[in-house]
Design an enzyme around this catalytic site. Structure first.
Site, PDB file in Angstrom:
ATOM      1  N   CYS A 161      -2.243   9.337   2.151  1.00  0.00           N
ATOM      2  CA  CYS A 161      -1.834   8.737   0.871  1.00  0.00           C
ATOM      3  C   CYS A 161      -2.849   9.018  -0.221  1.00  0.00           C
ATOM      4  O   CYS A 161      -2.498   9.184  -1.377  1.00  0.00           O
ATOM      5  CB  CYS A 161      -1.636   7.234   1.040  1.00  0.00           C
ATOM      6  SG  CYS A 161      -3.051   6.437   1.784  1.00  0.00           S
ATOM      7  N   GLU A 171       0.888  -1.181   0.000  1.00  0.00           N
ATOM      8  CA  GLU A 171       0.000   0.000   0.000  1.00  0.00           C
ATOM      9  C   GLU A 171       0.914   1.215   0.000  1.00  0.00           C
ATOM     10  O   GLU A 171       1.461   1.586   1.040  1.00  0.00           O
ATOM     11  CB  GLU A 171      -0.890   0.001   1.248  1.00  0.00           C
ATOM     12  CG  GLU A 171      -1.944  -1.078   1.269  1.00  0.00           C
ATOM     13  CD  GLU A 171      -3.091  -0.814   0.297  1.00  0.00           C
ATOM     14  OE1 GLU A 171      -3.128   0.263  -0.336  1.00  0.00           O
ATOM     15  OE2 GLU A 171      -3.934  -1.708   0.155  1.00  0.00           O
TER      16      GLU A 171
END
Ligand code: NAD
Length: 483
Positions: free
Chosen positions: A289, A255
């Protein structure tokens, strides 16, 4: 103050007990809103790492979680959620101070962490295989098995909720887990350890270690005792971990970062765009993110959108996180200088600063909420992840141009579309290169919606039922009935 911190030291949670560091010292933790030392974490050394891995293996082999009745495993996870909620006030205070985020955002993290345990606890007894018809004379079925020992590396931007996001499905599947806490803000994550202890999670099935990424983290992921790696963090570190995973042929979930774009069409509700932008790029000072890092706006409404975004950015309240302002500091002096440096390249590349543009002249690592306009899509600031409160506006003329621009980076984490045209929203959503697409509200979705990237944003999915299948592997059992 929590027992773990009575002497200002967060310890390592190893095999069910709290250990002093054996890694040669402590890591100082700073309050970025005050630029002051607030606590230390005890560095785990070689021995603690070996003990955590051995305890994880022993717990797994004993079947502590894997052989527990799945419904009982789900109830255990429900108790963890209760303990997280019970510790949330104290934990949110510590998280706010060590990360710089607002107290309410820190509370959100603890709530979300509890919800992950509730959600995945609820599906622990629903990980079902299938039966495959081989014709007369055979019975064939699949079962899902846990990997064994899952090594999980956690970033500093959401240390508690991201740790829970991976730990909860890992536990639900029956794995043992060894977590490496982020060095910048490991304190609140120790509270998660305390919740596990209070819920009486089997000793050794989960350990949480403090240490430097390139040292302890690198040794953890390189260990032949690890059966699966789960990494959330930067592309650069992800690449290093993938090299280590290649050596041991260990499956890895990645991720990574993002440079996500919102595409704002001429019929968009601008109120929705601006309120989405406020949370999309200024929540947690943009250290997200899936931040709304680029805003591509149809030329006919472009100047209006830029002006309204600048007005919103300039109007945000700024204070230490404990005062619950709308805008908070970034996590460290280093992060502030990275954000400022990259932002200054935009100006050299011809971008217009519509709001902010530099650090705020006050105590704490505050970058001004920044709106850059007329950003060249090929420039560094439009291509690289800034990970701060800075977004880039660029105009477009056609739908095809907007899609090409949105897809024009190495990343592909999330994307957004703002339009009242239903057909266009579906059409464009299919064309955007991203793991998740938000329509008319940035961060729509939640813990039940799959999340993850394409391209350099990584692979594999977290959240939702989908994530559960990253924490198990399929075994097929083929039986001849002819004997
Ligand atoms: P980072 O890559 O610097 O560090 C992440 C973690 O990796 C830390 O715990 C660090 O100690 C550890 N680490 C560093 N080097 C290591 C190594 N060689 N081996 C093993 N572990 C190592 O990232 P960061 O600065 O903590 O986090 C910010 C980045 O994370 C951003 O790029 C952001 O986009 C990304 N992120 C992604 C997601 C997602 O779900 N896709 C979520 C949050 C953050």
């Amino acid at each position: 103050m929590n027992a773990l911190l009575q002497d200002g030291l967060a310890r390592n949670y190893v095999a069910g007990s709290w250990r002093e560091g054996d890694g040669g010292g402590v890591i100082a933790v700073e309050d970025p809103g005050l630029e002051e030392h607030m606590a230390d974490s005890a560095q785990a050394g070689e021995e603690s790492l070996a003990q955590a891995l051995e305890a994880a293996r022993t717990s797994f082999d004993r079947g502590d979680l894997a052989d527990m009745n799945p419904a009982a495993r789900g109830r255990l996870m429900g108790r963890i959620a209760q303990e997280i909620r019970a510790l949330a006030d104290e934990g949110a205070y510590l998280l706010c101070r060590e990360s710089g985020k607002s107290l309410s955002a820190a509370h959100d993290e603890f709530s979300e962490a509890a919800e992950y345990f509730e959600y995945y606890g609820g599906v622990a007894d629903k990980i079902e295989g299938k039966s495959i018809p081989l014709g007369p004379g055979y019975t064939d079925y699949t079962v899902f098995e846990p990997y064994g020992v899952s090594a999980q590396i956690v970033p500093w931007n959401f240390p508690v909720s991201i740790a829970a996001r991976s730990l909860a499905p890992s536990m639900a599947a029956g794995n043992s887990t060894v977590i490496k806490a982020p060095e910048l803000d490991p304190i609140a994550l120790a509270m998660l350890g305390q919740a596990l202890e209070r819920a009486e999670v089997p000793a050794g099935s989960v350990s949480i270690l403090n240490g430097i990424g390139g040292d302890l983290g690198a040794r953890l992921v390189a260990s032949s005792e690890v059966d699966q790696i789960v990494f959330t963090g930067s592309v650069f570190t992800g690449q290093a971990i993938l090299h280590a995973a290649a050596d041991t042929v260990t499956p890895a979930l990645m991720e990574l970062g993002g440079k996500s774009a919102a595409v704002v069409f001429e019929d968009a509700n601008l109120d929705a765009v601006i309120s989405s932008l406020q949370s999309g790029i200024f929540y947690n000072a943009g250290q997200v993110c899936s931040a709304m890092a680029r805003v591509l706006v149809h030329r006919s409404i472009y100047e209006d959108a830029v002006a309204r975004a600048a007005e919103m950015a300039n109007g945000l309240s700024v204070a230490h996180g404990l005062e619950n302002p709308e805008h908070t500091p970034v996590v460290s002096a280093l992060q502030l200088s990275r954000v400022e440096d990259l932002t200054s390249t935009a100006q050299q590349d011809g971008a217009r600063v519509a709001a902010g543009g530099a650090r705020i002249d006050r105590k704490g690592y505050f970058m001004a909420p920044t709106i850059l306009a007329d950003v060249n899509p090929a420039s560094r600031v439009a291509q690289e992840e800034i990970f701060g409160p800075v977004t880039c506006f660029t105009p477009f003329d056609t739908e095809a141009e907007a899609i090409a621009m949105a897809n024009g980076t190495d990343f592909g984490l999330v994307a957004g579309i703002f339009t009242r045209d239903l057909a266009r929203s579906h059409r464009v959503a299919r064309k955007l290169r991203a793991g998740q697409v938000f329509v008319n509200e940035w961060f729509a979705g939640g813990i039940s919606t799959p999340f993850g990237g394409v391209g350099k944003s990584g692979f594999g999915r977290e959240k939702g039922l989908e994530a559960l299948y990253n924490y198990v592997r399929t075994k097929n059992i083929a039986i001849s009935l002819k004997v």
